[in-house]
Design an enzyme around this catalytic site. Structure first.
Site, mmCIF file in Angstrom:
data_model
loop_
_atom_site.group_PDB
_atom_site.id
_atom_site.type_symbol
_atom_site.label_atom_id
_atom_site.label_comp_id
_atom_site.label_asym_id
_atom_site.label_seq_id
_atom_site.Cartn_x
_atom_site.Cartn_y
_atom_site.Cartn_z
ATOM 1 N N SER A 1 34.310 0.359 -18.960
ATOM 2 C CA SER A 1 34.986 -0.680 -19.734
ATOM 3 C C SER A 1 34.754 -2.079 -19.168
ATOM 4 O O SER A 1 34.559 -3.045 -19.916
ATOM 5 C CB SER A 1 36.485 -0.392 -19.798
ATOM 6 O OG SER A 1 36.725 0.884 -20.332
ATOM 7 N N HIS B 1 39.349 -5.165 -17.399
ATOM 8 C CA HIS B 1 38.779 -5.740 -18.611
ATOM 9 C C HIS B 1 38.704 -7.261 -18.533
ATOM 10 O O HIS B 1 37.684 -7.869 -18.873
ATOM 11 C CB HIS B 1 39.616 -5.325 -19.823
ATOM 12 C CG HIS B 1 39.417 -3.904 -20.217
ATOM 13 N ND1 HIS B 1 39.995 -3.347 -21.328
ATOM 14 C CD2 HIS B 1 38.699 -2.906 -19.635
ATOM 15 C CE1 HIS B 1 39.639 -2.076 -21.431
ATOM 16 N NE2 HIS B 1 38.867 -1.794 -20.401
#
Length: 521
Positions: free
Chosen positions: A447, A502
């Protein structure tokens, strides 16, 4: 993160965006989509409140049946029409009309049946159907009218009808009629008005969500103005789904406008016996009328507009990752996806992808272990995934944004960026955990790398906007920023997702991507 929670997000976001798009385009002619989207949103919200574990699944079922399937099927219908396969298109359109009988989709099968009948030689019956449906009040009725004009190549009459019956506001919202308006200006030889109309409606064309439709509008303008190479680029790219007849017709148009009269006429003669009744009249008109070279009538202002269209075509191809058939394949992206799939296979082989002990042994990020010397976990954790859904989501993001960044940066700089964002995001998670700002104790997944690619693509768009100030770069950048904001909201409302990983990935990706873009120039 479970599939129920993910479905709730997908369904609600899809319903909201569908409703907003429908209202913006035309509330009156998109009431069906607005009603369906609102209904599914309410069902999902109520079910999620009453039965939290089933909200996403129930809403997802309604969403798939009444939004996803009709949209995909309708897209396939348009593709079949582009390929002149009207019989199959009519049958599929009939299926779509059962799932979504509003917004003109109920009448569409009959319109396609008319084209199918014309293709089989039953011209009178086809014209009877078109005449039965023609009206200015509905999209289907307007399409019937312009199709009748097109069959007989009565472009002057079509142009007058559009100017008298469709306001500027209507053309801005009805992309299909806008395309016919542009084409009628080109067919009547008023090229300067064609280019000025393009400039006036340019923002409306940019807002058309379908790349094929946008490029079809561009092809009309470029072909009538004799831009042969740009027309070839479009035909070899997103417009390659169109039938050979349509492709040759527009190449011939471009050749005639460029002064290549002999070649243009030969191309038209080669498709003269096409079984598409929409092109019989236009082909005969091209062959019978004298050729007017675009270069002899275009003003300096028109030439400037034409040059900008060609430049923006290249820019959009660059930002979409869809230039033409000669564009190199994103091999580095495919290689990275392959590494992730190989790591997932190892997880299954050694105990399962949701087994914490297995993930730990294969190299999951554990901040305390990194401090003890297991620095390699900063790298290996980015290739491990917790379950198939986690893998699927990250590989989809990698495929979408990896191709874009690789296409813009090249393989070497792309790999540097990917590794930097992966290691950087894992280091950020480790630091925040050790300092007590985050409770993250166990991390796996690509991610951070994927969000790094998102940040890098934003940097590429920003860099190009600073240099060229193009509308396409600005529009794409706004879209990326909206995506980042939605992802941040999703991360904050989903405890299992690393917000730090993220966010740091986006920041590192933007900074490194911008530097690599500058260095590369």
């Amino acid at each position: 993160m479970d599939i129920n929670n993910l479905l709730i997000w997908i369904v609600c976001l899809s319903c909201v965006t569908t409703t907003i798009s429908a209202v913006r385009n035309s509330f009156h002619h998109n009431r069906g989509w607005i009603f369906v989207s609102t209904f599914i949103f309410v069902v999902t919200a109520v079910t999620s409140y009453l039965i939290p574990n089933l909200g996403g699944l129930v809403g997802g079922c309604f969403w798939v049946i009444f939004i996803l399937i009709p949209n995909f099927a309708n897209r396939k219908v348009n593709q079949l029409v582009a390929q002149q396969r009207y019989h199959q298109a009519s049958k599929l359109a009939q299926f779509v009309s059962w799932l979504h009988p509003a917004d003109g989709l109920r009448e569409k099968p009959e319109m396609l049946r008319a084209l199918d009948l014309g293709q089989q030689g039953a011209i009178a019956e086809a014209l009877a159907i078109l005449n039965r449906y023609k009206t200015t009040d509905t999209p289907t009725g307007r399409l019937a009218i312009v199709t009748l004009y097109q069959i007989d190549a009565r472009w002057e009459e079509m142009l007058v009808w559009i100017q008298e019956n469709l306001s500027e506001a209507r053309l801005q919202k009805d992309s299909e009629m806008l395309l016919y308006y542009l084409r009628s200006l080109g067919e009547t030889g008023d090229l300067n008005s064609l280019l000025h109309a393009w400039e006036y409606y340019e923002r409306s064309i940019e807002q058309i969500p379908n790349l094929i439709t946008r490029n079809l509008a561009r092809m009309f303008v470029l072909a009538f103005c004799g831009q042969i190479e740009q027309v070839k680029t479009l035909i070899n790219g997103s417009l390659r789904i169109y039938s050979p007849t349509i492709q040759v017709f527009w190449l011939a148009t471009a050749n005639l406008a460029a002064g290549n009269e002999l070649l243009g006429r030969e191309q038209l003669l080669s498709i003269r016996n096409s079984n598409d009744i929409r092109y019989h009249g236009p082909i005969e008109r091209r062959l019978s009328q004298p050729v007017v070279e675009a270069e002899t009538i275009l003003t300096d202002k028109s030439k400037q507009i034409l040059s900008r269209i060609a430049a923006e075509l290249l820019q959009e191809a660059k930002y979409s990752g869809k230039a033409d058939l000669t564009q190199p394949k994103p091999n580095a992206t495919y290689f990275i996806i392959g590494l992730n799939l190989f790591a997932f296979a190892l997880e299954i082989q050694f105990g399962g992808s949701t087994n914490f002990l297995t993930l730990y042994r294969l190299g999951a990020l554990v901040p305390t272990e990194v401090l003890k010397g297991d620095w390699w976990r900063l790298f290996t954790a980015a290739f491990l995934h917790f379950g198939f859904l986690h893998l699927l989501m990250n590989m989809f993001g990698l495929y979408v944004f990896g191709r874009l960044v690789e296409f813009n940066l090249g393989i070497a700089r792309y790999l540097i960026l990917y590794l930097t964002t992966g290691l950087g995001s894992m280091l950020a998670v480790t630091f925040m955990s050790v300092m007590g700002y985050s409770k993250t104790e166990f991390v796996v997944g690509a991610s951070g790398c994927v969000m790094g690619l998102v940040g890098a693509f934003a940097a590429i768009l920003f860099y190009d906007w600073l240099r060229h100030k193009t509308r396409i770069a600005s529009k794409s950048l706004r879209g990326i920023l909206s995506l980042i904001m939605l992802q941040a909201i999703f991360d904050l409302t989903t405890p299992q997702i690393s917000f730090v990983g993220h966010t740091s990935g986006v920041i590192i990706g933007f900074v490194v991507g911008f530097l690599l873009k500058v260095i590369g120039k």
